[in-house]
Design a protein around this motif. Structure first.
Motif, PDB file in Angstrom:
ATOM      1  N   THR A   1       8.525  -6.521   6.829  1.00  0.00           N
ATOM      2  CA  THR A   1       8.627  -7.051   5.466  1.00  0.00           C
ATOM      3  C   THR A   1       7.281  -6.996   4.760  1.00  0.00           C
ATOM      4  O   THR A   1       7.192  -6.608   3.589  1.00  0.00           O
ATOM      5  CB  THR A   1       9.141  -8.501   5.489  1.00  0.00           C
ATOM      6  OG1 THR A   1      10.458  -8.530   6.055  1.00  0.00           O
ATOM      7  CG2 THR A   1       9.194  -9.083   4.079  1.00  0.00           C
ATOM      8  N   ASN A   2       6.225  -7.354   5.471  1.00  0.00           N
ATOM      9  CA  ASN A   2       4.885  -7.328   4.885  1.00  0.00           C
ATOM     10  C   ASN A   2       4.443  -5.903   4.538  1.00  0.00           C
ATOM     11  O   ASN A   2       3.830  -5.670   3.491  1.00  0.00           O
ATOM     12  CB  ASN A   2       3.877  -7.971   5.834  1.00  0.00           C
ATOM     13  CG  ASN A   2       4.057  -9.477   5.956  1.00  0.00           C
ATOM     14  OD1 ASN A   2       4.635 -10.109   5.061  1.00  0.00           O
ATOM     15  ND2 ASN A   2       3.589 -10.052   7.051  1.00  0.00           N
ATOM     16  N   LEU A   3       4.756  -4.945   5.427  1.00  0.00           N
ATOM     17  CA  LEU A   3       4.414  -3.553   5.160  1.00  0.00           C
ATOM     18  C   LEU A   3       5.104  -3.049   3.891  1.00  0.00           C
ATOM     19  O   LEU A   3       4.482  -2.419   3.026  1.00  0.00           O
ATOM     20  CB  LEU A   3       4.808  -2.670   6.348  1.00  0.00           C
ATOM     21  CG  LEU A   3       3.946  -2.748   7.603  1.00  0.00           C
ATOM     22  CD1 LEU A   3       4.581  -1.930   8.725  1.00  0.00           C
ATOM     23  CD2 LEU A   3       2.538  -2.250   7.335  1.00  0.00           C
ATOM     24  N   ILE A   4       6.394  -3.340   3.784  1.00  0.00           N
ATOM     25  CA  ILE A   4       7.163  -2.887   2.625  1.00  0.00           C
ATOM     26  C   ILE A   4       6.697  -3.591   1.357  1.00  0.00           C
ATOM     27  O   ILE A   4       6.497  -2.951   0.316  1.00  0.00           O
ATOM     28  CB  ILE A   4       8.665  -3.126   2.863  1.00  0.00           C
ATOM     29  CG1 ILE A   4       9.178  -2.201   3.994  1.00  0.00           C
ATOM     30  CG2 ILE A   4       9.461  -2.900   1.582  1.00  0.00           C
ATOM     31  CD1 ILE A   4      10.623  -2.428   4.369  1.00  0.00           C
ATOM     32  N   ASN A   5       6.495  -4.905   1.441  1.00  0.00           N
ATOM     33  CA  ASN A   5       6.069  -5.657   0.260  1.00  0.00           C
ATOM     34  C   ASN A   5       4.687  -5.226  -0.220  1.00  0.00           C
ATOM     35  O   ASN A   5       4.414  -5.219  -1.427  1.00  0.00           O
ATOM     36  CB  ASN A   5       6.065  -7.157   0.568  1.00  0.00           C
ATOM     37  CG  ASN A   5       7.462  -7.731   0.666  1.00  0.00           C
ATOM     38  OD1 ASN A   5       8.437  -7.110   0.239  1.00  0.00           O
ATOM     39  ND2 ASN A   5       7.578  -8.921   1.232  1.00  0.00           N
ATOM     40  N   GLU A   6       3.822  -4.867   0.714  1.00  0.00           N
ATOM     41  CA  GLU A   6       2.476  -4.424   0.353  1.00  0.00           C
ATOM     42  C   GLU A   6       2.527  -3.163  -0.495  1.00  0.00           C
ATOM     43  O   GLU A   6       1.832  -3.060  -1.523  1.00  0.00           O
ATOM     44  CB  GLU A   6       1.659  -4.175   1.621  1.00  0.00           C
ATOM     45  CG  GLU A   6       0.237  -3.704   1.369  1.00  0.00           C
ATOM     46  CD  GLU A   6      -0.528  -3.416   2.641  1.00  0.00           C
ATOM     47  OE1 GLU A   6      -1.562  -2.731   2.573  1.00  0.00           O
ATOM     48  OE2 GLU A   6      -0.086  -3.880   3.716  1.00  0.00           O
ATOM     49  N   GLU A   7       3.339  -2.191  -0.086  1.00  0.00           N
ATOM     50  CA  GLU A   7       3.449  -0.949  -0.846  1.00  0.00           C
ATOM     51  C   GLU A   7       4.168  -1.175  -2.173  1.00  0.00           C
ATOM     52  O   GLU A   7       3.790  -0.591  -3.200  1.00  0.00           O
ATOM     53  CB  GLU A   7       4.178   0.115  -0.023  1.00  0.00           C
ATOM     54  CG  GLU A   7       3.440   0.555   1.226  1.00  0.00           C
ATOM     55  CD  GLU A   7       2.053   1.114   0.905  1.00  0.00           C
ATOM     56  OE1 GLU A   7       1.893   1.771  -0.141  1.00  0.00           O
ATOM     57  OE2 GLU A   7       1.134   0.896   1.704  1.00  0.00           O
ATOM     58  N   TYR A   8       5.179  -2.018  -2.154  1.00  0.00           N
ATOM     59  CA  TYR A   8       5.913  -2.315  -3.387  1.00  0.00           C
ATOM     60  C   TYR A   8       4.987  -2.958  -4.417  1.00  0.00           C
ATOM     61  O   TYR A   8       4.981  -2.576  -5.599  1.00  0.00           O
ATOM     62  CB  TYR A   8       7.087  -3.244  -3.076  1.00  0.00           C
ATOM     63  CG  TYR A   8       8.034  -3.455  -4.234  1.00  0.00           C
ATOM     64  CD1 TYR A   8       9.106  -2.595  -4.446  1.00  0.00           C
ATOM     65  CD2 TYR A   8       7.850  -4.515  -5.121  1.00  0.00           C
ATOM     66  CE1 TYR A   8       9.980  -2.794  -5.508  1.00  0.00           C
ATOM     67  CE2 TYR A   8       8.714  -4.711  -6.191  1.00  0.00           C
ATOM     68  CZ  TYR A   8       9.778  -3.849  -6.372  1.00  0.00           C
ATOM     69  OH  TYR A   8      10.633  -4.036  -7.434  1.00  0.00           O
TER      70      TYR A   8
END
Length: 222
Positions: free
Chosen positions: A74-81
């Motif tokens: 979730t953190n990886l995806i949210n960071e890029e988003y």
């Protein structure tokens, strides 16, 4: 006379039975070449990895570990988003400051339908859509002589590579989860539900074609 003995049908276990999973089909239109390329090169493997991670962690049965891995993804995806959102806001301000009130159309938009089989897959698709919008802003600035050819090339390549890289990090998490399952003696159960041959093919694909394609893009942008 002897009565005929009634024979009961023998049920044989199905071999290689397919597991029925919930899925919905998401339709969208992608305009930019970069977003279309991510779908072609990274979505299928990343989406499968996201689904597989959920299955593997359920089989392992460690609630704490499952929570940690879920938060990591979730953190990886949210960071890029968040990064794409910030860049979009920056470019939108430049467009507004220069009095530009029209965005370009594209000659070959693609209408696609993607299978969504996990909550994180839906988030990954949202990132691709945001990237598509970001590419449109970059092209707007380029067409209006505010961004040079070099700036456009480096910008589009950088963001495309970031999202492909996110997909590879997710695949690596899945590979580590599979290794943990084998270590805990549950590798057979994972292979039975997900399919051992399919997973091996995907791992080989992620470690060869994806990396080669990224290197080609990097060479083209240089």
């Amino acid at each position: 006379m002897t009565e005929a003995t009634e024979k009961k049908p023998v049920r044989r276990p199905r071999r290689n039975a397919q597991v029925s999973i919930p899925v919905y089909q998401r339709e969208m239109v992608l305009n930019s070449h970069q977003a279309q390329r991510i779908i072609q090169r990274g979505f299928r493997r990343t989406a499968r990895a996201l689904y597989s991670i959920d299955v593997i962690l359920r089989i392992i049965g460690d609630a704490d570990e499952a929570t940690q891995v879920e938060e990591m993804i979730t953190n990886l995806i949210n960071e890029e988003y968040k990064a794409i959102q910030q860049e979009k806001s920056r470019l939108e301000k430049i467009i507004k400051d220069n009095g530009i009130d029209m965005l370009p159309e594209y000659t070959h938009p693609e209408k696609i339908t993607l299978p969504i089989s996990s909550p994180q897959s839906s988030r990954f698709v949202a990132i691709i859509q945001e990237l598509d919008e970001l590419m449109r802003l970059i092209d707007t600035l380029w067409l209006n002589h505010i961004m040079t050819n070099s700036q456009r090339g480096k910008g589009t390549w950088r963001w495309q590579t970031r999202i492909l890289g996110l997909g590879r990090r997710i695949v690596n998490i899945e590979m580590r989860a599979r290794k943990a399952a084998r270590t805990s003696g549950k590798g057979e159960a994972v292979d039975k539900e997900l399919g051992a041959s399919e997973s091996k093919a995907d791992v080989a694909e992620s470690g060869t074609d994806a990396d080669k394609n990224a290197k080609k893009d990097e060479t083209a942008a240089a």
